[in-house]
Design a protein around this motif. Structure first.
Motif, PDB file in Angstrom:
ATOM      1  N   UNK A 237       0.847  -1.196   0.000  1.00 40.14           N
ATOM      2  CA  UNK A 237       0.000   0.000   0.000  1.00 40.14           C
ATOM      3  C   UNK A 237       0.884   1.248   0.000  1.00 40.14           C
ATOM      4  N   UNK A 238       1.942   1.237   0.832  1.00 38.62           N
ATOM      5  CA  UNK A 238       2.853   2.387   0.897  1.00 38.62           C
ATOM      6  C   UNK A 238       3.500   2.646  -0.464  1.00 38.62           C
ATOM      7  N   UNK A 239       3.903   1.569  -1.126  1.00 42.47           N
ATOM      8  CA  UNK A 239       4.580   1.724  -2.421  1.00 42.47           C
ATOM      9  C   UNK A 239       3.607   2.210  -3.495  1.00 42.47           C
ATOM     10  N   UNK A 240       2.356   1.760  -3.413  1.00 40.50           N
ATOM     11  CA  UNK A 240       1.357   2.216  -4.384  1.00 40.50           C
ATOM     12  C   UNK A 240       1.153   3.731  -4.255  1.00 40.50           C
ATOM     13  N   UNK A 241       1.100   4.214  -2.997  1.00 36.79           N
ATOM     14  CA  UNK A 241       0.946   5.656  -2.765  1.00 36.79           C
ATOM     15  C   UNK A 241       2.185   6.397  -3.261  1.00 36.79           C
ATOM     16  N   UNK A 242       3.366   5.838  -2.958  1.00 35.24           N
ATOM     17  CA  UNK A 242       4.626   6.485  -3.363  1.00 35.24           C
ATOM     18  C   UNK A 242       4.738   6.571  -4.883  1.00 35.24           C
ATOM     19  N   UNK A 243       4.372   5.510  -5.569  1.00 33.30           N
ATOM     20  CA  UNK A 243       4.434   5.512  -7.033  1.00 33.30           C
ATOM     21  C   UNK A 243       3.457   6.532  -7.617  1.00 33.30           C
ATOM     22  N   UNK A 244       2.309   6.678  -6.969  1.00 33.35           N
ATOM     23  CA  UNK A 244       1.333   7.681  -7.417  1.00 33.35           C
ATOM     24  C   UNK A 244       1.935   9.079  -7.323  1.00 33.35           C
ATOM     25  N   UNK A 245       2.565   9.381  -6.180  1.00 38.19           N
ATOM     26  CA  UNK A 245       3.147  10.707  -6.007  1.00 38.19           C
ATOM     27  C   UNK A 245       4.402  10.879  -6.871  1.00 38.19           C
ATOM     28  N   UNK A 246       5.120   9.791  -7.132  1.00 42.22           N
ATOM     29  CA  UNK A 246       6.303   9.884  -8.011  1.00 42.22           C
ATOM     30  C   UNK A 246       5.891  10.367  -9.390  1.00 42.22           C
ATOM     31  N   UNK A 247       4.776   9.824  -9.897  1.00 44.15           N
ATOM     32  CA  UNK A 247       4.273  10.261 -11.203  1.00 44.15           C
ATOM     33  C   UNK A 247       3.791  11.706 -11.145  1.00 44.15           C
ATOM     34  N   UNK A 248       3.095  12.039 -10.052  1.00 44.68           N
ATOM     35  CA  UNK A 248       2.558  13.401  -9.921  1.00 44.68           C
ATOM     36  C   UNK A 248       3.684  14.427  -9.829  1.00 44.68           C
ATOM     37  N   UNK A 249       4.717  14.145  -9.026  1.00 45.30           N
ATOM     38  CA  UNK A 249       5.809  15.095  -8.847  1.00 45.30           C
ATOM     39  C   UNK A 249       6.632  15.254 -10.126  1.00 45.30           C
ATOM     40  N   UNK A 250       6.687  14.197 -10.918  1.00 45.47           N
ATOM     41  CA  UNK A 250       7.451  14.267 -12.162  1.00 45.47           C
ATOM     42  C   UNK A 250       6.812  15.242 -13.135  1.00 45.47           C
ATOM     43  N   UNK A 251       5.486  15.235 -13.180  1.00 48.04           N
ATOM     44  CA  UNK A 251       4.795  16.145 -14.096  1.00 48.04           C
ATOM     45  C   UNK A 251       4.598  17.531 -13.493  1.00 48.04           C
ATOM     46  N   UNK A 252       4.366  17.580 -12.182  1.00 43.37           N
ATOM     47  CA  UNK A 252       4.033  18.845 -11.528  1.00 43.37           C
ATOM     48  C   UNK A 252       5.271  19.649 -11.131  1.00 43.37           C
ATOM     49  N   UNK A 253       6.311  18.967 -10.621  1.00 39.49           N
ATOM     50  CA  UNK A 253       7.493  19.673 -10.112  1.00 39.49           C
ATOM     51  C   UNK A 253       8.762  19.374 -10.924  1.00 39.49           C
TER      52      UNK A 253
END
Length: 680
Positions: A237-253
């Motif tokens: 579950x932790x990794x699923x959340x982390x991967x979600x934010x990894x994708x978001x931060x790549x596009x957003x930041x």
């Protein structure tokens, strides 16, 4: 007397419990937490164990080993290696024996430690935590491990305990330990001919998921079905959340945390906290400062978004439940209660999925985090020769069928299924073989396909010697005592040759026999033990020499850690003394030192401070002590004058107070005499 110790060896955190004070107590660690991070870090001088390892993990990412229980006993070329390796930030390497080791930089050198060694380091740490907390002798331990641990892994965890100076009296399945914890504290369990209570235990921890179905009666428990998913737990579950934010931060930041292990670990740690927050709240913010390339990130997540994110994981909830019930030959309707344990079972959507699978409400009678450790401590107390505990019998279940084979020396079967799948253990079986001389035996999975992935079908082998065949005979009967012991290990407990002897047995007298009738005897053939055989076992356990070598190495590392800690403590003591003495010399002590003493001591303090932040930055324990004593010689003399004057003041105040009290008493007595005189 050794205090019984139970260890729930968790993947993320471990819980420690001891049997004392007529009950089971959870042991808190040095920062008063009831769970200790299962982490071992390696630094420039010493190791960082438990809480310290977790605190330094981000800055020491490549030299920190976690997920300890996942790699112990695992082969480097195992099909599951890649799946495990993605959860490690330290470098995993192949050892000479094909097992997994961790390569780290320790004390300025690149070192490689086996998974058993690293686990032993952690067990040694928690052993000392228990000793510090209880001030008692700790020798015996029961360690709770996953149901899916192979025989090899159970031997390795036993070896790790021995390297740490402990006696592993039993290796117990974690859910079975929880069942023991449930059974000993329940006062309303059925008795006698009453229908047993059927309880399903669902344990979802940091890395794995187990469902066990247990039958209870007062004073006993029997596991009748168990199944698991080795790769389903909180970390997914932790990794699923982390991967979600990894994708978001790549596009957003415009940053990719997957390229930076420290950044990824920080987001992973924050994701775990976010998951816990969303278990109690419908939405939560997510932000980290300077996560990578001096970029601050912020976002948020709702519980609905989390549930959508982990939906693929939730489809796997039903399978272990279905398999456990099938093994127990029961349906969900036959289950009286469903107990949930493990931190991951706090996630609302996961609880709903479990509840739907059983078609009933879930129960939380047990402490989700501590039940396993308490059960393990109680089992250790059962084995203690000095403690009296409430009688409680429990049996576990064999997941696989195990057979034994032997040399073909006479015309007979060469192997036999001894412990069928789904049979209870601990259990003992005795077989009789006709042998013409010394021979070998092997234990193996009856169905090679039952062997876990990457594990050899053979479990153990033994050489049995001292078989003496009587002259004139072709073979001799041998009794072999085979045992599935309480830790789930298959052993040959005893072996011996037998012989038939003729003894005379008295026949019963007829009912109408005279009182003085002579008794009659007949010859009867009896089989008795003749010679004990010498059993030489070849198992997954470390040899005596290897065990001694690793135990000595751990003792050296422990002594090194202790010296570093004591040296740091002496350094801090010296630093604190310099600042305190300088401050007091200007205030409390200013009237108790001459100008020459002040000047001399001031120079000494300045030189000590200068040394402390230059050459003394990385000095020895002895030098810190010497510097402290050099300052204390003059400082204590001035302090003595100050304390002497303070004592004089206290004595003067005390004398004044006593004088005042005496005057008041005299005045009171005089008033009483005057009043009496006036009455007359």
């Amino acid at each position: 007397m050794s205090t019984p110790f139970g260890l729930d060896f968790g993947n993320n955190n471990s819980v420690l419990a001891v049997a004392k004070n007529r009950g089971i107590d959870i042991v808190v660690n040095e920062v008063s937490n009831r769970a200790t991070p299962s982490v071992v870090g390696f630094g420039p001088k010493n190791r960082y164990l438990g809480e310290t390892g977790r605190n330094k993990q981000t800055s020491n990412i490549k030299n920190t080993v976690e997920n300890l229980k996942r790699i112990i006993g695992l082969n480097y070329k195992d099909t599951e290696f890649d799946q495990e390796a993605k959860h490690f930030s330290s470098k995993l390497v192949e050892l000479e024996d094909g097992k997994i080791g961790s390569e780290v930089r320790f004390a300025g050198k690149v070192e490689t430690f086996s998974a058993t060694q690293v686990a032993a380091m952690f067990i040694d740490k928690v052993k000392n935590t228990v000793i510090e907390d209880t001030k008692a002798s700790i020798k015996d331990v029961v360690i709770a491990v996953p149901v899916w641990y192979t025989e090899e892994q159970r031997y390795h965890i036993s070896d790790a305990a021995r390297i740490a100076g402990l006696n592993p009296v039993r290796i117990i399945n974690d859910v079975t330990a929880a069942a023991v914890s449930y059974g000993i504290f329940k006062t309303d369990l059925p008795e006698g001919e009453e229908k047993p209570r059927i309880v399903a235990f669902v344990d979802i921890g940091h890395s794995s998921y187990t469902c066990s179905v247990v039958s209870f009666k007062k004073g006993s428990a029997k596991v009748i079905g168990t199944a698991y998913d080795k790769h389903f737990g909180g970390r997914d579950f932790d990794r699923a959340i982390t991967e979600h934010f990894a994708d978001e931060f790549k596009s957003k930041f415009k940053i990719d945390i997957r390229e930076n292990p420290k950044a990824y670990n920080r987001v992973l740690t924050a994701s775990e906290k976010l998951k816990k927050v969303l278990s109690a709240n419908t939405a939560a913010p997510f932000s980290l400062e300077s996560v990578m390339n001096d970029v601050d990130v912020s976002s948020q997540m709702t519980r609905e978004e989390l549930e959508e994110l982990v939906k693929p994981l939730l489809t796997r909830v039903t399978e272990p439940i279905t398999k456990a019930l099938a093994q127990a030959q029961l349906t969900a309707e036959d289950v009286d209660f469903v107990e949930i344990i493990g931190g991951c079972t706090r996630i609302p959507t996961l609880k709903n999925s479990i509840s739907e699978a059983f078609g009933k409400e879930l129960s939380t009678t047990l402490n989700q985090d501590e039940a396993i450790a308490k059960g393990a401590a109680f089992v250790c107390a059962i084995h203690s020769p000095t403690l009296r505990v409430r009688p409680f019998k429990f049996e576990d279940i064999h997941p696989y069928s195990v057979s034994f084979s032997w040399d073909k020396q006479v015309e007979e079967e060469e192997s036999m299924e001894v412990f069928p799948a789904n049979s209870a253990y601990p259990s003992t079986k005795i077989i009789t073989l006709n042998r013409t001389g010394d021979f070998e035996m092997k234990a193996f999975f009856t169905n090679p396909s039952d062997a876990p992935a990457g594990v050899s079908p053979q479990i153990a082998s033994w050489k049995l010697s001292n078989v003496n065949v009587p002259e004139g005979e072709q073979s001799v009967p041998v009794k072999v005592v085979l045992r599935a012991d309480p830790s789930g290990l298959h052993i040959i407990e005893e072996a011996y040759t037998t012989e038939d002897i003729i003894v005379q047995e008295q026949l019963p007298l007829p009912e109408d026999a005279a009182e003085d009738a002579e008794p009659e005897f007949q010859d009867v053939t009896k089989t008795v033990k003749k010679d004990d055989l010498v059993i030489t076992a070849s198992t997954f356990a470390l040899s005596a020499d290897e065990l001694a070598k690793l135990t000595e190495k751990e003792a050296e590392l422990h002594a090194q850690d202790k010296l570093v800690a004591e040296t740091e403590d002496r350094k801090n003591t010296l630093e604190e003394y310099i600042y305190n003495l300088r401050s007091k010399l200007e205030e409390e002590y200013k009237d108790f030192a001459s100008d020459a003493e002040k000047s001399r001591l001031g120079d000494m303090l300045n030189k000590a401070e200068e040394w402390l932040y230059s050459d003394g930055e990385d000095s020895t324990k002895g030098k810190y002590i010497a510097k402290y004593e050099e300052l204390a010689m003059l400082g204590n003399m001035i302090r003595g004058r100050y304390l002497s004057k303070e004592e004089e003041k206290k004595q003067a105040l005390r004398a004044k107070s006593e004088s005042s009290k005496m005057a008041e008493l005299a005045e009171k007595l005089a008033a009483q005499r005057k009043a009496e005189a006036e009455k007359k």
